[in-house]
Design an enzyme around this catalytic site. Structure first.
Site, PDB file in Angstrom:
ATOM      1  N   ASP A 308       0.829  -1.204   0.000  1.00 58.10           N
ATOM      2  CA  ASP A 308       0.000   0.000   0.000  1.00 58.10           C
ATOM      3  C   ASP A 308       0.864   1.255   0.000  1.00 58.10           C
ATOM      4  O   ASP A 308       1.967   1.280   0.543  1.00 58.10           O
ATOM      5  CB  ASP A 308      -0.887   0.000   1.247  1.00 58.10           C
ATOM      6  CG  ASP A 308      -1.732   1.244   1.358  1.00 58.10           C
ATOM      7  OD1 ASP A 308      -2.640   1.409   0.524  1.00 58.10           O
ATOM      8  OD2 ASP A 308      -1.468   2.072   2.253  1.00 58.10           O
ATOM      9  N   GLU A 360       0.634  -0.659  -5.181  1.00 62.31           N
ATOM     10  CA  GLU A 360      -0.442   0.321  -5.308  1.00 62.31           C
ATOM     11  C   GLU A 360       0.245   1.675  -5.502  1.00 62.31           C
ATOM     12  O   GLU A 360       0.631   2.334  -4.539  1.00 62.31           O
ATOM     13  CB  GLU A 360      -1.333   0.314  -4.057  1.00 62.31           C
ATOM     14  CG  GLU A 360      -2.593   1.151  -4.196  1.00 62.31           C
ATOM     15  CD  GLU A 360      -2.490   2.488  -3.467  1.00 62.31           C
ATOM     16  OE1 GLU A 360      -3.093   3.463  -3.955  1.00 62.31           O
ATOM     17  OE2 GLU A 360      -1.808   2.574  -2.435  1.00 62.31           O
TER      18      GLU A 360
END
Length: 630
Positions: A308, A360
């Site tokens: 992330d 991401e």
């Protein structure tokens, strides 16, 4: 303090940790067991003294629980028989200023249920049963396999009638069969590392080696992964190595000084997310985070990690108030963050070659999936996602002038190894559900959603969709309750769910959809310039000539009665899927499925009826041996 003779192997382990070379630091820190004896180790480099604290000493420093330093390594340890499985503990740390602060164990495998953060003694091993699955995965080429991910927030997929969470074992009994039945290949969990704030969805963590106690113990999560593997489903963890929770009883100023974060608070604080950034330039922090990643892959058997916030890691200017920050070379690149991600991916690919590493990352940073770049296997294609959703939200009147939203991705589709995400971030905070985004009345919303899903499957790249989208949940995702399963009492929602399952199975079975995702040979864009008509057709190719799939799509509400589709060769062709099939919620009761190709100039075509706001998936019939089909 009495000087203790330190074994050489312990000094070596501490040295590797301090130099960023300890890749399973959790095997040394936290708790290690030798029969009835438990050894606790913690890194507190600037502490004046450290004590093990528990109910046995009323959570106060006690000489009976004094920890001794491993020379000048910053590591403290104690071996004791006073604690047993299930007991709670923390560390009482005397700071350089002389204050005594309680901190939880950063390496613990279990914590008490919120709002407490005390660590729990948990050293029980798990006996695995997934050797066959893991052996198969080790022999597969990760880029050339089907990857169709069901993204799940584990505490809000389904709940008990009283609103309580399903346990990991209950989810194994309910979620795994459902995902298997729906035809997905992988489950991706939003972060389940221990955290306090439900509204953070797990992205504000403090326990980087612990599964959240909301749903059970670490061994229960291992059981879930084991059962998924026995069902031939992969499991991916959303992993957050960039930042950590702000609470003062966890990692922040761990020994009374900036320990896991930078000394400069303007660098350490992440204003936008309300967290503290890890100082990724510190060798010890690198050891900590690489060890955490490998723990989930090696000890919990996750098949991959979705990292992330990569943009926040590799750029200095991603946070509020830091938009103008630059490095000494006048760019916004954070070299420490870049070096850390390169190191993380290199070590994981060396130790767990089959692991799938997803980034991401929302910018045009080059080489995210290149070995000479950041070294990820896949990058989320945020541009494709935004452009696609923008297009299917449009009124039909404006679509012919906005076809570039669909075709622009063809310009860069091979620049990286992309995953196409329709994720949780797009169905929350007022953005509306995927179903609610679609243009038109209820019927047209379903038609658009089915067409968009076929577009997604036909476009090069691996796939990810968030839970609830498979049946067209109308309400936005709400993390405080389960999905709107009562939607399935409605026939349109049941038909949409059936459509998703059939499309997923078609994706899995047809090599053309995934075998050559990242090379130009895998796709033919010969009919993608038909924006004025609102139509498009393209071919996807597997490695065998017979493994070719044709997708034809109509984004307007007007049926095309003689739509010409270019096909690779002479012969007869089948329609494998028609989004307007009545079984999927459409209006077509009679589905023409058999077409004969004819020669037009130097290529072959078939003439099909292309449904209004619909799509077809077409494949050549198997040729009868001995016949010449041209």
């Amino acid at each position: 303090m009495l000087k203790v003779q330190v074994p050489e192997e312990n000094l070596q382990a501490a040295y590797l940790f301090n130099t960023g070379q300890s890749y399973r630091a959790d095997k040394f820190f936290g708790i290690t067991r030798d029969k009835a004896e438990l050894t606790f180790r913690v890194w507190a480099p600037h502490a004046k003294a450290v004590h093990l604290a528990s109910a046995q000493c009323d959570w106060m420093p006690s000489e009976a629980f004094a920890m001794h330093p491993l020379e000048e390594t910053g590591v403290w340890e104690i071996t004791t028989t006073a604690l047993k499985e299930g007991d709670l503990y923390k560390y009482a740390i005397e700071t350089p200023a002389g204050d005594v602060v309680l901190r939880t164990d950063p390496f613990a495998h279990e914590y008490e249920k919120k709002p407490g953060v005390a660590a729990v003694v948990n050293t029980c091993p798990y006996k695995w049963h997934d050797g066959l699955y893991r052996g198969r995965q080790g022999r597969r080429h990760k880029l050339n396999q089907p990857i169709n991910i069901y993204e799940v927030h584990m505490t809000s997929w389904r709940r008990h009638t009283d609103g309580s969470y399903l346990s990991y074992r209950e989810l194994a009994d309910e979620l795994i069969p459902y995902v298997k039945q729906m035809g997905y290949t992988h489950i991706e969990m939003l972060p389940i590392t221990e955290h306090l704030l439900d509204m953070s969805w797990g992205y504000q963590s403090y326990g980087f080696f612990a599964a959240t106690s909301r749903m059970g113990y670490l061994q229960d999560l291992q059981y879930f992964v084991d059962e998924a593997h026995k069902a031939n489903l992969g499991v991916i963890l959303d992993f957050v190595p960039g930042h950590f929770i702000k609470n003062y009883d966890a990692l922040y100023r761990f020994d009374g000084t900036p320990t896991f974060e930078a000394g400069d608070v303007t660098i350490a604080e992440n204003v936008r997310w309300g967290t503290w950034n890890f100082d990724l330039g510190k060798s010890q922090v690198q050891s900590f985070l690489v060890s955490a990643a490998l723990f989930w892959l090696e000890d919990v058997h996750f098949d991959g990690l979705r990292v992330d916030g990569v943009s926040n890691i590799i750029y200095l200017n991603q946070d509020a108030g830091k938009e103008d920050w630059v490095n000494e070379h006048g760019t916004a690149i954070d070299y420490a963050g870049v070096a850390f991600l390169q190191k993380l991916n290199a070590i994981i690919h060396e130790r767990v070659p089959s692991a799938l590493m997803f980034a991401e990352e929302a910018t045009a940073y080059p080489g995210v999936t290149k070995p000479e770049g950041l070294g990820f296997d896949f990058k989320w294609n945020m541009g494709w996602m935004h452009d696609t959703l923008d297009f299917f939200e449009l009124d039909y009147l404006y679509r012919t002038g906005a076809f570039n939203n669909l075709t622009f991705s063809f310009m860069y589709t091979f620049d990286e190894q992309f995953t196409l995400p329709l994720s949780h971030d797009e169905v929350v905070h007022g953005k509306k559900s995927l179903m609610h985004k679609m243009f038109g009345d209820r019927y047209n919303q379903f038609a658009n959603l089915r067409t968009m899903m076929v577009w997604m499957m036909a476009h090069p790249g691996k796939k990810l969709r968030f839970m609830g989208s498979e049946w067209g949940q109308f309400l936005e995702w709400r993390d405080e309750e389960g999905l709107e399963w009562r939607d399935l009492q409605d026939g349109m929602n049941r038909s949409m769910q059936h459509f998703t399952a059939e499309l997923n199975k078609l994706y899995r079975d047809e090599h053309a959809f995934w075998e050559q995702d990242f090379v130009p040979a895998g796709v033919n864009f010969s009919q993608t310039d038909q924006g004025a008509q609102g139509t498009m057709a393209l071919m996807r190719h597997g490695k065998k000539p017979s493994d070719t799939i044709i997708m034809a799509m109509n984004t307007l509400p007007v049926q095309k009665d003689d739509y010409r589709v270019i096909v690779p060769r002479a012969g007869r062709y089948d329609v494998l899927l028609n989004t307007e099939d009545i079984a999927f919620g459409g209006t077509w009761q009679h589905i023409p499925t058999d077409y004969e190709a004819f020669l037009v100039g130097d290529h072959y075509e078939i003439s099909v009826i292309l449904p209004a706001t619909g799509a077809l998936i077409i494949k050549q019939k198997k040729q009868v041996r001995g016949k010449n089909n041209g």
